[in-house]
Design a protein around this motif. Structure first.
Motif, PDB file in Angstrom:
ATOM      1  N   GLU A   1       0.827  -1.201   0.000  1.00 33.74           N
ATOM      2  CA  GLU A   1       0.000   0.000   0.000  1.00 33.74           C
ATOM      3  C   GLU A   1       0.868   1.260   0.000  1.00 33.74           C
ATOM      4  O   GLU A   1       2.010   1.240   0.477  1.00 33.74           O
ATOM      5  CB  GLU A   1      -0.889   0.024   1.248  1.00 33.74           C
TER       6      GLU A   1
ATOM      7  N   ARG B   1      -6.659  -3.656  -6.280  1.00 37.72           N
ATOM      8  CA  ARG B   1      -6.826  -2.814  -5.094  1.00 37.72           C
ATOM      9  C   ARG B   1      -8.035  -1.899  -5.259  1.00 37.72           C
ATOM     10  O   ARG B   1      -8.803  -1.679  -4.317  1.00 37.72           O
ATOM     11  CB  ARG B   1      -5.555  -1.973  -4.872  1.00 37.72           C
TER      12      ARG B   1
ATOM     13  N   TYR C   1     -11.473  -3.630  -4.573  1.00 41.93           N
ATOM     14  CA  TYR C   1     -11.828  -3.832  -3.169  1.00 41.93           C
ATOM     15  C   TYR C   1     -12.065  -2.518  -2.430  1.00 41.93           C
ATOM     16  O   TYR C   1     -12.667  -2.506  -1.354  1.00 41.93           O
ATOM     17  CB  TYR C   1     -10.737  -4.648  -2.468  1.00 41.93           C
TER      18      TYR C   1
ATOM     19  N   ILE D   1     -18.096  -3.440  -0.780  1.00 42.21           N
ATOM     20  CA  ILE D   1     -17.895  -4.673  -0.025  1.00 42.21           C
ATOM     21  C   ILE D   1     -17.858  -5.836  -1.013  1.00 42.21           C
ATOM     22  O   ILE D   1     -18.749  -5.975  -1.857  1.00 42.21           O
ATOM     23  CB  ILE D   1     -19.040  -4.878   0.994  1.00 42.21           C
TER      24      ILE D   1
ATOM     25  N   ARG E   1     -13.275 -10.658  -0.206  1.00 45.98           N
ATOM     26  CA  ARG E   1     -12.301  -9.907   0.584  1.00 45.98           C
ATOM     27  C   ARG E   1     -12.484 -10.258   2.066  1.00 45.98           C
ATOM     28  O   ARG E   1     -13.595 -10.177   2.607  1.00 45.98           O
ATOM     29  CB  ARG E   1     -12.462  -8.404   0.420  1.00 45.98           C
TER      30      ARG E   1
ATOM     31  N   LYS F   1     -11.676  -9.048   5.615  1.00 48.45           N
ATOM     32  CA  LYS F   1     -11.219  -7.864   6.345  1.00 48.45           C
ATOM     33  C   LYS F   1     -11.401  -8.022   7.847  1.00 48.45           C
ATOM     34  O   LYS F   1     -11.282  -7.054   8.594  1.00 48.45           O
ATOM     35  CB  LYS F   1     -11.942  -6.612   5.851  1.00 48.45           C
ATOM     36  N   THR F   2     -11.690  -9.228   8.273  1.00 46.91           N
ATOM     37  CA  THR F   2     -11.955  -9.461   9.698  1.00 46.91           C
ATOM     38  C   THR F   2     -10.859 -10.267  10.388  1.00 46.91           C
ATOM     39  O   THR F   2     -11.056 -10.741  11.504  1.00 46.91           O
ATOM     40  CB  THR F   2     -13.290 -10.209   9.868  1.00 46.91           C
TER      41      THR F   2
ATOM     42  N   ILE G   1      -6.897 -10.550   1.403  1.00 45.97           N
ATOM     43  CA  ILE G   1      -6.887 -10.230   2.827  1.00 45.97           C
ATOM     44  C   ILE G   1      -6.335  -8.825   3.028  1.00 45.97           C
ATOM     45  O   ILE G   1      -5.188  -8.542   2.692  1.00 45.97           O
ATOM     46  CB  ILE G   1      -6.042 -11.238   3.630  1.00 45.97           C
ATOM     47  N   ALA G   2      -7.180  -7.958   3.556  1.00 46.75           N
ATOM     48  CA  ALA G   2      -6.764  -6.588   3.866  1.00 46.75           C
ATOM     49  C   ALA G   2      -7.679  -6.056   4.962  1.00 46.75           C
ATOM     50  O   ALA G   2      -8.902  -6.156   4.833  1.00 46.75           O
ATOM     51  CB  ALA G   2      -6.865  -5.708   2.629  1.00 46.75           C
ATOM     52  N   PRO G   3      -7.090  -5.566   6.056  1.00 43.08           N
ATOM     53  CA  PRO G   3      -5.654  -5.370   6.288  1.00 43.08           C
ATOM     54  C   PRO G   3      -4.951  -6.672   6.646  1.00 43.08           C
ATOM     55  O   PRO G   3      -5.586  -7.641   7.046  1.00 43.08           O
ATOM     56  CB  PRO G   3      -5.629  -4.401   7.469  1.00 43.08           C
ATOM     57  N   PHE G   4      -3.616  -6.665   6.498  1.00 42.01           N
ATOM     58  CA  PHE G   4      -2.832  -7.870   6.784  1.00 42.01           C
ATOM     59  C   PHE G   4      -1.520  -7.504   7.472  1.00 42.01           C
ATOM     60  O   PHE G   4      -0.453  -7.946   7.081  1.00 42.01           O
ATOM     61  CB  PHE G   4      -2.561  -8.651   5.494  1.00 42.01           C
TER      62      PHE G   4
ATOM     63  N   ARG H   1      -1.066 -10.152  11.350  1.00 46.92           N
ATOM     64  CA  ARG H   1      -2.300 -10.939  11.343  1.00 46.92           C
ATOM     65  C   ARG H   1      -2.065 -12.441  11.499  1.00 46.92           C
ATOM     66  O   ARG H   1      -2.937 -13.238  11.203  1.00 46.92           O
ATOM     67  CB  ARG H   1      -3.091 -10.679  10.041  1.00 46.92           C
TER      68      ARG H   1
END
Length: 517
Positions: free
Chosen positions: A139, A182, A185, A189, A193, A195-196, A222-225, A228
């Motif tokens: 990012e 990017r 996403y 939603i 993806r 995001k949890t 997967i974001a954020p990562f 994790r």
């Protein structure tokens, strides 16, 4: 004549008004400007040059003398310890499945070293899920505004080849997944993806929550990562794989390594691109003629940027204008998430929660035995307060260098404006120094300390709580300060520490990444 006199008075009046406005600007600007790009408010500390906060100690430090025995002990390499680096290239990993479950994409925020740890974790998650890893997406950091990609920083072919027996990696997704970007996403939603993902999620969490997504859509993004994947209760082969990525698969691109090697060579040969300035330093400081420790150098990672200063909520001696600028920045950027702001500066310092200023880290180095003949490389992106903030450190260490003083303009053009590439050069030089020390904990500190532990290289870890308390004591004499510093850092110079269950293997590589000698 009367008209000329009126014009002169009017001109004089306007000049006085302008002068008054210039004097008042530092107090009004914080309310007039929002720090878009985080650059504008940083000028306040430069307009209000901070005075030394520890003048008595600084005066004594400038007059210090270090004995030959102290210098010899200071530069002596670490003795062999119980643990040594393993040959991770021969580690036995579970065989690759004949068919991948699908694709894993990860989007990594933060600076270079946070992203580095995220890359290692992404490889581990791909292994856990028997998935194919897409080269991680880096990012654009909101502070550094750097658009460098994985391939701009790391040797991607080396990365893929080093891990070919462990996981499947692709540089790009197949055409059927052209939509997985990017931007895709960011606009809505998306079912694929994830995001949890909780911080430090277990291997089972990924099997239960991410694998079904891959099986349904062929790809999981997967974001954020960041941070994790857990460190505790992780299979041994997964831990070793993370070590292999960090210490063997992630290698900087050739031009970064070449520039880093050139800077290391110049530091060891006592030359710089600004030899005239260097000679002036030597003439100014007689002690700089002392050749003890020649060919050796120490790297100081001085992360004292606007972001760090604001997030710490400490007072750094820049006066009212600096306090206003940092408070404004803290409010806009961190939006009340700086919990430290509920404590006083004295409380924060006594708890070791304030990053050391250039003056304070200079006094620490002086107390440990470094003197004005020491070759000091400053690894830093941008120091809040500029040269005014660094001046006391430079007075203590006149042979201080950085990328600007050591590299030619042509060499610097290759990395200009690219914070990640600048950080990569600093990382390389840090790994090849005789001694490394960081002025504040953070991702680069953690990454370099862990890597140097793996290589058994001397690394000084400042005792932040001790130093905070010492600097609060304004009646302390130099001998008292020096004795306390030496005693408090006796076992903080690279002695290996075994990782506790929840600690990071990237900071504490033993026993996961190392073998018992």
């Amino acid at each position: 004549m009367r008209q000329h006199s009126l014009l002169l008075q009017n001109h004089t009046h306007r000049g006085a008004m302008a002068a008054a406005l210039v004097l008042l600007l530092p107090f009004f600007l914080p309310t007039l400007f929002t720090p878009l790009g985080h650059a504008m408010p940083s000028v306040f500390s430069e307009w209000n040059a901070p005075k030394p906060r520890h003048s008595r100690l600084l005066k004594s430090a400038l007059q210090r003398e270090t004995s030959d025995a102290e210098v010899t002990e200071l530069w002596k390499p670490l003795a062999d310890q119980q643990w040594k680096r393993c040959d991770l290239s021969d580690q036995k990993s579970a065989a690759l499945p004949k068919k991948s479950q699908g694709y894993i994409q990860v989007f990594l925020d933060g600076g270079l070293n946070q992203q580095r740890m995220g890359i290692c974790d992404a490889v581990a998650v791909a292994k856990i899920l028997n998935a194919t890893l897409v080269i991680p997406y880096l990012e654009i950091n909101p502070v550094w505004q750097d658009s460098s990609t994985f391939m701009d920083i790391f040797n991607v072919d080396r990365f893929i080849d080093a891990l070919k027996d462990d996981i499947s990696i692709v540089k790009e997704l197949p055409a059927e997944y052209y939509w997985s970007t990017r931007e895709y996403y960011a606009t809505a939603i998306r079912a694929n993806r994830v995001k949890t993902a909780p911080v430090h999620a277990s291997a089972n969490w990924y099997i239960e929550n991410v694998l079904p997504v891959i099986q349904s859509y062929g790809i999981a993004a997967i974001a954020p990562f960041s941070h994790r994947l857990a460190f505790e209760n992780m299979p041994e082969d997964i831990q070793r794989l993370r070590c292999k990525v960090n210490f063997q698969a992630l290698v900087f691109v050739p031009h970064i390594r070449a520039l880093g090697e050139a800077l290391v060579g110049r530091l060891r040969s006592s030359t710089s691109t600004n030899e005239g300035e260097r000679n002036n330093y030597i003439r100014q400081f007689n002690g700089a003629k002392d050749k003890r420790g020649i060919g050796k150098f120490v790297v100081l990672h001085l992360r004292f940027d606007k972001d760090m200063a604001a997030h710490s909520a400490c007072d750094f001696g820049g006066g009212k204008a600096e306090k206003l600028a940092l408070a404004k920045y803290r409010q806009v950027i961190w939006q009340g998430r700086v919990l430290n702001s509920q404590f006083t500066d004295e409380e924060l310092r006594s708890q070791g929660r304030c990053p050391l200023t250039p003056e304070e880290i200079g006094l620490l180095l002086a107390a440990l035995g470094f003197d004005n003949s020491t070759r000091l490389y400053l690894a830093s992106h941008k120091v809040y307060g500029g040269e005014a903030r660094i001046s006391t450190l430079r007075s203590l260490f006149p042979l201080m260098e950085d990328k600007k003083s050591l590299a030619s303009s042509e060499e610097r053009d290759q990395i200009k404006g690219k914070a990640s590439l600048l950080a990569a050069v600093d990382y390389y030089v840090s790994m090849h120094s005789d001694i490394f020390i960081s002025a504040s904990p953070g991702n680069m500190h953690n990454a370099v300390v862990g890597h140097r532990t793996y290589e058994n290289k001397k690394t000084i870890r400042p005792n932040m709580a001790l130093l905070g308390q010492l600097f609060l004591n304004k009646s302390l004499t130099w001998p008292e300060f020096q004795a306390a510093v030496i005693k408090g850092h006796k076992n903080r110079q690279g002695q290996l520490r075994i990782r506790k269950s929840t600690q990071s293997i990237y900071t504490y590589p033993a026993p996961d990444c190392m073998c018992n000698a």
